[in-house]
Design a protein around this motif. Sequence first.
Motif, PDB file in Angstrom:
ATOM      1  N   LEU A 200       0.830  -1.206   0.000  1.00 22.24           N
ATOM      2  CA  LEU A 200       0.000   0.000   0.000  1.00 22.24           C
ATOM      3  C   LEU A 200       0.867   1.259   0.000  1.00 22.24           C
ATOM      4  N   LEU A 201       1.925   1.216   0.783  1.00 19.17           N
ATOM      5  CA  LEU A 201       2.813   2.370   0.858  1.00 19.17           C
ATOM      6  C   LEU A 201       3.487   2.615  -0.487  1.00 19.17           C
ATOM      7  N   ASP A 202       3.988   1.555  -1.099  1.00 19.57           N
ATOM      8  CA  ASP A 202       4.640   1.711  -2.408  1.00 19.57           C
ATOM      9  C   ASP A 202       3.646   2.173  -3.469  1.00 19.57           C
ATOM     10  N   ARG A 203       2.444   1.626  -3.399  1.00 17.37           N
ATOM     11  CA  ARG A 203       1.417   2.034  -4.358  1.00 17.37           C
ATOM     12  C   ARG A 203       1.075   3.524  -4.192  1.00 17.37           C
ATOM     13  N   LEU A 204       0.963   3.960  -2.953  1.00 15.66           N
ATOM     14  CA  LEU A 204       0.669   5.376  -2.687  1.00 15.66           C
ATOM     15  C   LEU A 204       1.759   6.262  -3.285  1.00 15.66           C
ATOM     16  N   LEU A 205       3.003   5.852  -3.109  1.00 18.02           N
ATOM     17  CA  LEU A 205       4.117   6.633  -3.655  1.00 18.02           C
ATOM     18  C   LEU A 205       4.125   6.564  -5.180  1.00 18.02           C
ATOM     19  N   ASP A 206       3.902   5.359  -5.730  1.00 18.52           N
ATOM     20  CA  ASP A 206       3.841   5.207  -7.196  1.00 18.52           C
ATOM     21  C   ASP A 206       2.807   6.163  -7.790  1.00 18.52           C
ATOM     22  N   ARG A 207       1.674   6.263  -7.104  1.00 22.40           N
ATOM     23  CA  ARG A 207       0.535   6.977  -7.682  1.00 22.40           C
ATOM     24  C   ARG A 207       0.603   8.473  -7.444  1.00 22.40           C
ATOM     25  N   LEU A 208       1.168   8.917  -6.319  1.00 23.03           N
ATOM     26  CA  LEU A 208       1.044  10.341  -5.983  1.00 23.03           C
ATOM     27  C   LEU A 208       2.344  11.139  -5.978  1.00 23.03           C
TER      28      LEU A 208
ATOM     29  N   VAL B 136     -14.421  -0.368   0.352  1.00 24.58           N
ATOM     30  CA  VAL B 136     -13.231  -0.656  -0.455  1.00 24.58           C
ATOM     31  C   VAL B 136     -13.612  -1.559  -1.632  1.00 24.58           C
ATOM     32  N   ALA B 137     -14.413  -2.584  -1.369  1.00 27.69           N
ATOM     33  CA  ALA B 137     -14.804  -3.518  -2.435  1.00 27.69           C
ATOM     34  C   ALA B 137     -15.652  -2.809  -3.490  1.00 27.69           C
ATOM     35  N   ALA B 138     -16.577  -1.957  -3.044  1.00 32.08           N
ATOM     36  CA  ALA B 138     -17.443  -1.240  -3.993  1.00 32.08           C
ATOM     37  C   ALA B 138     -16.616  -0.289  -4.864  1.00 32.08           C
ATOM     38  N   ILE B 139     -15.655   0.379  -4.267  1.00 34.53           N
ATOM     39  CA  ILE B 139     -14.819   1.314  -5.027  1.00 34.53           C
ATOM     40  C   ILE B 139     -13.895   0.548  -5.967  1.00 34.53           C
ATOM     41  N   ALA B 140     -13.357  -0.581  -5.503  1.00 35.47           N
ATOM     42  CA  ALA B 140     -12.491  -1.398  -6.371  1.00 35.47           C
ATOM     43  C   ALA B 140     -13.258  -1.843  -7.617  1.00 35.47           C
ATOM     44  N   ASP B 141     -14.525  -2.212  -7.448  1.00 38.60           N
ATOM     45  CA  ASP B 141     -15.353  -2.593  -8.614  1.00 38.60           C
ATOM     46  C   ASP B 141     -15.447  -1.445  -9.609  1.00 38.60           C
ATOM     47  N   GLN B 142     -15.652  -0.238  -9.081  1.00 40.04           N
ATOM     48  CA  GLN B 142     -15.758   0.929  -9.967  1.00 40.04           C
ATOM     49  C   GLN B 142     -14.428   1.199 -10.673  1.00 40.04           C
ATOM     50  N   LEU B 143     -13.325   1.020  -9.951  1.00 37.13           N
ATOM     51  CA  LEU B 143     -12.013   1.249 -10.571  1.00 37.13           C
ATOM     52  C   LEU B 143     -11.774   0.242 -11.693  1.00 37.13           C
ATOM     53  N   ARG B 160      -2.441  -6.611 -19.593  1.00 35.58           N
ATOM     54  CA  ARG B 160      -1.638  -6.150 -18.459  1.00 35.58           C
ATOM     55  C   ARG B 160      -2.477  -5.288 -17.517  1.00 35.58           C
ATOM     56  N   ALA B 161      -3.291  -4.407 -18.087  1.00 36.34           N
ATOM     57  CA  ALA B 161      -4.139  -3.554 -17.253  1.00 36.34           C
ATOM     58  C   ALA B 161      -5.095  -4.417 -16.435  1.00 36.34           C
ATOM     59  N   GLY B 162      -5.557  -5.514 -17.059  1.00 35.77           N
ATOM     60  CA  GLY B 162      -6.437  -6.425 -16.342  1.00 35.77           C
ATOM     61  C   GLY B 162      -5.728  -7.059 -15.155  1.00 35.77           C
ATOM     62  N   GLN B 163      -4.484  -7.440 -15.357  1.00 33.95           N
ATOM     63  CA  GLN B 163      -3.736  -8.044 -14.247  1.00 33.95           C
ATOM     64  C   GLN B 163      -3.503  -7.045 -13.134  1.00 33.95           C
ATOM     65  N   ASP B 164      -2.992  -5.867 -13.505  1.00 30.09           N
ATOM     66  CA  ASP B 164      -2.812  -4.839 -12.489  1.00 30.09           C
ATOM     67  C   ASP B 164      -4.170  -4.431 -11.933  1.00 30.09           C
ATOM     68  N   VAL B 209      -8.456   7.308  -9.647  1.00 24.32           N
ATOM     69  CA  VAL B 209      -9.462   6.533 -10.378  1.00 24.32           C
ATOM     70  C   VAL B 209      -8.895   6.025 -11.707  1.00 24.32           C
ATOM     71  N   ALA B 210      -8.126   6.861 -12.386  1.00 23.21           N
ATOM     72  CA  ALA B 210      -7.532   6.434 -13.660  1.00 23.21           C
ATOM     73  C   ALA B 210      -6.505   5.333 -13.407  1.00 23.21           C
ATOM     74  N   PRO B 211      -6.249   4.501 -14.416  1.00 20.85           N
ATOM     75  CA  PRO B 211      -5.194   3.499 -14.233  1.00 20.85           C
ATOM     76  C   PRO B 211      -3.839   4.193 -14.100  1.00 20.85           C
ATOM     77  N   PRO B 212      -2.834   3.502 -13.560  1.00 21.92           N
ATOM     78  CA  PRO B 212      -1.506   4.111 -13.452  1.00 21.92           C
ATOM     79  C   PRO B 212      -1.022   4.573 -14.825  1.00 21.92           C
ATOM     80  N   ALA B 213      -0.254   5.650 -14.814  1.00 24.45           N
ATOM     81  CA  ALA B 213       0.169   6.271 -16.069  1.00 24.45           C
ATOM     82  C   ALA B 213       0.944   5.312 -16.966  1.00 24.45           C
ATOM     83  N   SER B 214       1.694   4.403 -16.386  1.00 21.04           N
ATOM     84  CA  SER B 214       2.531   3.527 -17.202  1.00 21.04           C
ATOM     85  C   SER B 214       1.696   2.732 -18.205  1.00 21.04           C
TER      86      SER B 214
END
Lengths: 218, 218
Positions: A200-208, B136-143, B160-164, B209-214
């Motif tokens: 979670l910590l790494d993800r927070l840093l990755d994202r923000l 958390v589960a409801a928001i994860a579904d939306q993401l 890959r986006a599906g895996q992440d 909310v958006a996927p990671p930039a990578s």
Amino acid sequence: MPRLADHDQRRTQITDAARRVVARAGLEAATFQSVAAEAGISVRLVQYYFGTKRTFLLATHQAVVADAGTRFTRRLGTLGEDPVPREVVRALLVELLPTDDARRQDTVVLNAFHTAALTASDVDGEDTLGAPRYLVAAIADQLRRARAGAAPSDDGAEHRAGQDGDRGADLDAELIVAAASGLAQTLLVDESAGERVEQLLDRLLDRLVAPPASYKLE
Amino acid sequence: MPRLADHDQRRTQITDAARRVVARAGLEAATFQSVAAEAGISVRLVQYYFGTKRTFLLATHQAVVADAGTRFTRRLGTLGEDPVPREVVRALLVELLPTDDARRQDTVVLNAFHTAALTASDVDGEDTLGAPRYLVAAIADQLRRARAGAAPSDDGAEHRAGQDGDRGADLDAELIVAAASGLAQTLLVDESAGERVEQLLDRLLDRLVAPPASYKLE
């Protein structure tokens, strides 16, 4: 009059006892009596050192903040010369999370002050805001450093990143501290979250820590 | 025996009174006596409806969670058919933030339960984790929905986006809830944060909310 070193030592003995009492039973349990008993000294001695309940509680809060500051500084010292912003922010956040008994106790104590400020009158919210505000400012500085490095310099994006950087970095820093603070409280009650804390910590840093994607894409 | 409708109404009268007592003076102040006095009914009636202190406290917690659920549902209903994931997440988070007196009271009450779980014995952490885990589960579904829509479909990035997406969306959802929760507590004590709450909320959604930039850049 006691010597200064003895004086500091005695104050620490008392605030250490207060921290244990608060962590165990909440802020309302921390009285001159209970803390004197916990420290194994007389109530009069606690009163001699701190005078009022409010002075005594603020000193206890300050002791927790000062210890966190000492840990930050020590951890920063292990990062070598000119650490990248992400690692500096990571070092700051790790010290906020209850990953061992001492940090767990401190997290409970800081929460007890927050909760008491919502209802009680010995401390109020403003008394506890100095440290989080300092942390937001320190992290925002690191985000600006990270983004100055990441912004392209040949298409005008640097200027835009600079504009967003000032305001965007402040907002992102506030969100990072909010997330770490929420996560710290979750870790106190949800054991399953402990297994995910590094992720979670790494993800927070990755994202923000990185600038918003739009600046990279433009 | 009272009729069922009267029964529900009486229980609500009692939990409403308990919520006011807890918001004003903390969870330790909520006793059969204080809540009966607040509700203007007899202690025996409170005991008749709730039996034990623990049952009574859990019903109070549940009443706060149920009200938040009702507000979520109502707000979702205003978003029209098939709202975009970002708007659904926003609607959920708005209901977590203490932006009016009722939500402020609920935020204080939820924090009081959290704090009590750290030290007291009538409730423990597990009692309060159902709602945040659901969120958390409801928001994860939306993401996941947001990212399925955002992933390119012609270059393998979708896979890959599906895996992440599975793991990444869970982590991001947990960070969003942690940030909103930390922010909610800050808003209770830091008036200046109130001016930034809309900006912070939008920034949080923009960033997480958006996927990671990578995935966009690959």
